[in-house]
Motif scaffolding. Structure first.
Motif, PDB file in Angstrom:
ATOM      1  N   ALA A 486       0.872  -1.182   0.000  1.00 48.16           N
ATOM      2  CA  ALA A 486       0.000   0.000   0.000  1.00 48.16           C
ATOM      3  C   ALA A 486       0.903   1.225   0.000  1.00 48.16           C
ATOM      4  O   ALA A 486       1.828   1.324   0.822  1.00 48.16           O
ATOM      5  CB  ALA A 486      -0.899   0.001   1.222  1.00 48.16           C
ATOM      6  N   ILE A 487       0.655   2.156  -0.916  1.00 49.01           N
ATOM      7  CA  ILE A 487       1.573   3.295  -1.075  1.00 49.01           C
ATOM      8  C   ILE A 487       0.813   4.612  -1.219  1.00 49.01           C
ATOM      9  O   ILE A 487      -0.383   4.624  -1.529  1.00 49.01           O
ATOM     10  CB  ILE A 487       2.491   3.108  -2.308  1.00 49.01           C
ATOM     11  CG1 ILE A 487       1.633   2.902  -3.572  1.00 49.01           C
ATOM     12  CG2 ILE A 487       3.461   1.970  -2.099  1.00 49.01           C
ATOM     13  CD1 ILE A 487       2.437   2.875  -4.858  1.00 49.01           C
ATOM     14  N   ALA A 488       1.542   5.693  -1.003  1.00 48.40           N
ATOM     15  CA  ALA A 488       1.040   7.052  -1.243  1.00 48.40           C
ATOM     16  C   ALA A 488       1.993   7.731  -2.216  1.00 48.40           C
ATOM     17  O   ALA A 488       3.218   7.654  -2.050  1.00 48.40           O
ATOM     18  CB  ALA A 488       0.960   7.838   0.052  1.00 48.40           C
ATOM     19  N   ILE A 489       1.430   8.396  -3.234  1.00 49.86           N
ATOM     20  CA  ILE A 489       2.237   9.076  -4.244  1.00 49.86           C
ATOM     21  C   ILE A 489       1.967  10.572  -4.163  1.00 49.86           C
ATOM     22  O   ILE A 489       0.804  11.002  -4.118  1.00 49.86           O
ATOM     23  CB  ILE A 489       1.923   8.532  -5.653  1.00 49.86           C
ATOM     24  CG1 ILE A 489       2.241   7.026  -5.719  1.00 49.86           C
ATOM     25  CG2 ILE A 489       2.712   9.284  -6.713  1.00 49.86           C
ATOM     26  CD1 ILE A 489       1.870   6.379  -7.040  1.00 49.86           C
ATOM     27  N   THR A 497      -2.071  14.286  -2.602  1.00 50.83           N
ATOM     28  CA  THR A 497      -1.561  12.925  -2.428  1.00 50.83           C
ATOM     29  C   THR A 497      -2.565  11.939  -3.015  1.00 50.83           C
ATOM     30  O   THR A 497      -3.776  12.135  -2.899  1.00 50.83           O
ATOM     31  CB  THR A 497      -1.357  12.591  -0.936  1.00 50.83           C
ATOM     32  OG1 THR A 497      -0.470  13.547  -0.354  1.00 50.83           O
ATOM     33  CG2 THR A 497      -0.783  11.194  -0.760  1.00 50.83           C
ATOM     34  N   HIS A 498      -2.054  10.886  -3.639  1.00 56.38           N
ATOM     35  CA  HIS A 498      -2.908   9.790  -4.101  1.00 56.38           C
ATOM     36  C   HIS A 498      -2.523   8.547  -3.303  1.00 56.38           C
ATOM     37  O   HIS A 498      -1.378   8.098  -3.354  1.00 56.38           O
ATOM     38  CB  HIS A 498      -2.723   9.538  -5.592  1.00 56.38           C
ATOM     39  CG  HIS A 498      -3.786   8.670  -6.190  1.00 56.38           C
ATOM     40  ND1 HIS A 498      -4.530   9.040  -7.288  1.00 56.38           N
ATOM     41  CD2 HIS A 498      -4.245   7.437  -5.835  1.00 56.38           C
ATOM     42  CE1 HIS A 498      -5.401   8.092  -7.571  1.00 56.38           C
ATOM     43  NE2 HIS A 498      -5.234   7.099  -6.695  1.00 56.38           N
ATOM     44  N   THR A 617      -9.047  17.831  -0.445  1.00 58.34           N
ATOM     45  CA  THR A 617      -9.605  16.568  -0.926  1.00 58.34           C
ATOM     46  C   THR A 617     -11.018  16.339  -0.399  1.00 58.34           C
ATOM     47  O   THR A 617     -11.577  15.262  -0.590  1.00 58.34           O
ATOM     48  CB  THR A 617      -8.719  15.379  -0.497  1.00 58.34           C
ATOM     49  OG1 THR A 617      -8.620  15.360   0.939  1.00 58.34           O
ATOM     50  CG2 THR A 617      -7.341  15.468  -1.120  1.00 58.34           C
ATOM     51  N   GLY A 618     -11.592  17.355   0.277  1.00 60.08           N
ATOM     52  CA  GLY A 618     -12.944  17.206   0.801  1.00 60.08           C
ATOM     53  C   GLY A 618     -13.008  16.488   2.132  1.00 60.08           C
ATOM     54  O   GLY A 618     -14.075  16.007   2.534  1.00 60.08           O
ATOM     55  N   ALA A 619     -11.876  16.387   2.821  1.00 60.50           N
ATOM     56  CA  ALA A 619     -11.837  15.675   4.101  1.00 60.50           C
ATOM     57  C   ALA A 619     -12.636  16.416   5.171  1.00 60.50           C
ATOM     58  O   ALA A 619     -12.872  17.619   5.083  1.00 60.50           O
ATOM     59  CB  ALA A 619     -10.388  15.508   4.550  1.00 60.50           C
ATOM     60  N   ASP A 620     -13.051  15.678   6.204  1.00 61.33           N
ATOM     61  CA  ASP A 620     -13.641  16.266   7.406  1.00 61.33           C
ATOM     62  C   ASP A 620     -12.543  16.399   8.451  1.00 61.33           C
ATOM     63  O   ASP A 620     -11.553  15.641   8.430  1.00 61.33           O
ATOM     64  CB  ASP A 620     -14.760  15.373   7.960  1.00 61.33           C
ATOM     65  CG  ASP A 620     -16.014  15.447   7.117  1.00 61.33           C
ATOM     66  OD1 ASP A 620     -16.329  16.541   6.616  1.00 61.33           O
ATOM     67  OD2 ASP A 620     -16.691  14.408   6.952  1.00 61.33           O
ATOM     68  N   TYR A 621     -12.741  17.306   9.397  1.00 62.09           N
ATOM     69  CA  TYR A 621     -11.736  17.534  10.425  1.00 62.09           C
ATOM     70  C   TYR A 621     -12.398  17.496  11.796  1.00 62.09           C
ATOM     71  O   TYR A 621     -13.392  18.186  12.044  1.00 62.09           O
ATOM     72  CB  TYR A 621     -11.038  18.881  10.205  1.00 62.09           C
ATOM     73  CG  TYR A 621     -10.384  18.964   8.842  1.00 62.09           C
ATOM     74  CD1 TYR A 621      -9.175  18.335   8.594  1.00 62.09           C
ATOM     75  CD2 TYR A 621     -11.003  19.639   7.789  1.00 62.09           C
ATOM     76  CE1 TYR A 621      -8.583  18.377   7.340  1.00 62.09           C
ATOM     77  CE2 TYR A 621     -10.422  19.689   6.534  1.00 62.09           C
ATOM     78  CZ  TYR A 621      -9.215  19.058   6.314  1.00 62.09           C
ATOM     79  OH  TYR A 621      -8.640  19.087   5.064  1.00 62.09           O
ATOM     80  N   LEU A 622     -11.844  16.681  12.680  1.00 61.77           N
ATOM     81  CA  LEU A 622     -12.383  16.510  14.022  1.00 61.77           C
ATOM     82  C   LEU A 622     -11.347  16.982  15.033  1.00 61.77           C
ATOM     83  O   LEU A 622     -10.230  16.457  15.087  1.00 61.77           O
ATOM     84  CB  LEU A 622     -12.723  15.034  14.257  1.00 61.77           C
ATOM     85  CG  LEU A 622     -13.290  14.677  15.636  1.00 61.77           C
ATOM     86  CD1 LEU A 622     -14.654  15.327  15.837  1.00 61.77           C
ATOM     87  CD2 LEU A 622     -13.395  13.162  15.794  1.00 61.77           C
TER      88      LEU A 622
END
Length: 707
Positions: A486-489, A497-498, A617-622
């Motif tokens: 599993a990788i992040a590019i 990041t992808h 990226t449309g993330a939520d933040y808690l």
């Protein structure tokens, strides 16, 4: 000059002879605007807590008992700078008032009284250079004292503004009714004076500053004549020896159709009138009292007249404005012509004046209904204020910090919108966070993902295993090393990041690497490490916020389709100025999970649209700082110290924020990912399950050393 048939007095002749007219561009201004605060929804109460949360300052004053709030410039401005400052101040005020409060767009005359709630006060200061040059060119030779000469010039303007107050009432009157009144409409209820007040004003001697101040009734003329001279001295009599500082027009009705409450062309008109009054013959002393009394009565006639009826001053207004137009052409103040054209057009069309327009929009409804609609339109159009001001190109971080500075009563200014520079107190901030003390060298280190990890790893911090791809020929070799993982590019410098939680094929790996590889910076391939992603925001070396980044997702309600849920969340994010895009990555993620856009998602089921939670990226933040074990906060602050980061953000992975960090087992508990000089403050300011956090306030307090 002769072709315009304009008569100039000695001052005017000196202005033309020595080409001093350009100095009028250096006139300085102050404007105070006052509004009544009203609820957004009629019938509800004003949210006074929002008003009380704003600290009183030189810029902002309020009276909670009357729900009145004022904005006043904190210094003297050129006309152009004044317009920018008024838009900025009003935007910040409306942001701090919140969604439940609006600024009432009209001045209001209290029922049964002459008290006016809301309006515009204008102060005008003549260029000192102009006064000095005029004095030296002619009047010094006549052995006239400079302060005496200066006071005479201001008094001459004062006399003429009092003489022509009727013109301003005609052009700016916008209070057709008193509060709750059902009487016939008038042009300006706020200008209507009682007989005793008018008689008191008639007793004031305008011939000199000394005679003007001798009669205590001169304060009544602020109401009847709408103009006065003033200074910063506690005792106004000191003006006799030390000089008048400025001319003040104490009240103009708020213009409900102007975004700032006063049209720019009215300021142009005031400038043109001031120049005209300086350069042309004034009122003879022996005719002063009678002339002012006559035009005081004319002002009352115009204030009381029906806005739709033929005005008493139409021909006189046209004659005055045409003469003013010829004057500005003759002395080289052509930039004022366009505004004077608009005033001339209004003199020919009384039904287009503010009061008449209000009544026309009134259309038989209560005036409060029309005003409420105007107020809601203005209150919900901070986007319009952005469009008209330099704020439109200012970054979101800086706007948040400016709003916080306004709320805390700290001085602020925009230094350069294009360069994302603002000033809070005496501290310059870039992108709302970095100060002039920040090291440009270290900012380069933070932006280089590979280098910042190298520094952290050398100090014993855990970082992901990574591979560097500098050119396309290296892609196949790196793939063989990461195959099956599993990788992040990502790019070494730019955001984005992808993440592949399922190992990609060689073809997909190569396509993705090429997307992130640039000539300016290599592509980084990192092995995905177990743990939840967090971003820590540091201000002054302290962690003020720690948010968990939850990848882009939607939660079902049992009724809406996936497409509808995405649209709903996209609309919510727009209100916060954040994105919630749906593109190829999200479509592929849906397909991998066996979902389609027409599926109805069961109630409470969370569906991830992508698996990475990087910026935009449309993330939520808690927000989790309060519940995180203190050992992680200390470790974050130590890491920031290593990177010499006083303010900025750090991206990390933490396996369990509740379990204390053990130094001998840190490898799986705390992993450093990235450092950011200019983090997105809004993701810390607006988080899940919490009200708006005071992140921007922390930055302001740190900048000005407030506790």
């Amino acid at each position: 000059m002769n072709k315009y048939m304009l008569e100039l007095d000695e001052i005017g002749k000196q202005i033309v002879k020595n080409n001093f007219s350009a100095a009028f561009n250096a006139v300085k201004w102050q404007v105070k605007r006052t509004w009544r605060v009203a609820p957004t929804v009629s019938g509800r109460a004003v949210d006074t807590k929002k008003i009380k949360d704003i600290q009183l300052s030189k810029c902002c004053k309020y009276k909670i008992a009357e729900n009145i709030i004022s904005l006043q410039n904190d210094g003297w401005y050129s006309k152009e700078s004044l317009q920018k400052r008024m838009l900025l101040d009003q935007y910040l005020l409306q942001e701090n008032l919140g969604a439940n409060n609006i600024l009432w767009p009209m001045s209001v005359v209290e029922s049964g009284t002459e008290k006016v709630l809301g309006g515009v006060k204008v102060r005008l200061q003549l260029p000192e250079e102009l006064l000095l040059e005029l004095y030296k060119s002619k009047f010094e030779q006549l052995k006239i004292d400079y302060i005496g000469f200066r006071n005479q010039v201001y008094m001459k303007i004062l006399q003429q503004f009092a003489n022509y107050r009727w013109l301003l009432t005609y052009l700016t009157g916008a209070t057709p009714f008193g509060e709750g009144a059902n009487a016939s409409p008038v042009r300006s209820q706020s200008e209507c004076c009682s007989i005793p007040v008018l008689k008191a004003a008639d007793q004031v001697d305008y011939r000199s500053l000394q005679s003007y101040l001798q009669n205590s009734q001169y304060r009544q003329t602020r109401k009847t004549d709408g103009v006065t001279v003033a200074s910063s001295f506690e005792n106004e009599v000191e003006m006799l020896q030390k000089g008048i500082h400025y001319l003040e027009i104490p009240h103009l009705d708020l213009d409900p159709f102007a975004i700032t409450g006063i049209r720019p062309e009215i300021l142009d008109l005031l400038e043109a009138l001031a120049a005209f009054f300086i350069a042309t013959p004034g009122i003879r002393n022996e005719e002063m009292a009678a002339t002012l009394q006559k035009n005081r009565q004319l002002n009352q006639q115009i204030a009381h007249e029906n806005p739709f009826s033929a005005t008493e001053c139409q021909l006189q207004a046209q004659k005055t404005l045409n003469k003013l137009q010829r004057f500005v052409q003759a002395v080289g103040l052509g930039e004022l012509e366009q505004s004077l054209d608009k005033a001339i057009a209004l003199s020919k069309a009384p039904t287009e004046t503010p009061s008449a327009k209000l009544l026309r929009g009134h259309a038989g409804r209560p005036m409060t209904t029309s005003a409420q609609q105007l107020a809601v339109r203005n209150g919900t159009s901070n986007e319009s204020l952005l469009d008209h001001s330099e704020l439109r190109i200012l970054d979101d971080n800086s706007r948040l910090v400016l709003c916080a500075a306004f709320k805390l009563g700290v001085s602020y200014s925009v230094v350069s919108s294009q360069d994302k520079l603002i000033k809070v107190g005496n501290t310059m901030l870039e992108c709302g966070i970095q100060t002039e003390d920040s090291s440009a060298v270290m900012q380069k280190v933070w932006s280089n993902r590979q280098l910042s990890k190298k520094i952290a790893a050398a100090a014993g911090y855990t970082v992901p295993t990574q591979w560097n791809v500098s050119q396309k020929s290296e892609i196949a070799k790196v793939y063989q090393e990461v195959k099956g993982a599993a990788i992040a590019i990502k790019n070494n410098r730019t955001s984005g990041t992808h993440v592949f939680r399922v190992p990609p094929t060689q073809k997909l790996f190569a396509q993705t690497v090429k997307q992130y590889l640039t000539l300016a910076a290599p592509c980084l391939v990192e092995q995905v490490v177990t743990g939840a992603p967090y971003t820590a925001l540091l201000v002054g070396g302290k962690v003020v916020s720690l948010v968990e980044r939850i990848p882009q997702n939607i939660v079902g309600n049992g009724r809406s389709t996936i497409k509808q849920l995405i649209q709903n969340k996209e609309n919510e994010r727009k209100k916060l100025g954040r994105c919630f895009d749906f593109g190829e990555i999200q479509k592929k993620s849906l397909a991998e999970q066996g979902r389609t856009l027409t599926d109805v998602l069961p109630r409470g089921v969370q569906l991830y649209l992508r698996y990475d939670a990087s910026t935009k990226t449309g993330a939520d933040y808690l927000e989790v700082r309060a519940e995180t074990d203190v050992s992680y906060l200390q470790r974050l602050e130590e890491l920031a110290g290593l990177l010499k980061m006083s303010s900025g953000s750090l991206d990390v992975l933490i396996s369990n924020i509740y379990q204390p960090l053990a130094s001998d087992a840190e490898k799986g508990q705390f992993v450093f990912l990235n450092a950011h000089a200019f983090p997105q403050l809004s993701k810390h300011q607006h988080t899940l399950l919490k009200e708006t956090q005071a992140i921007a306030e922390s930055i302001v307090k740190n900048a000005v050393s407030l506790k």
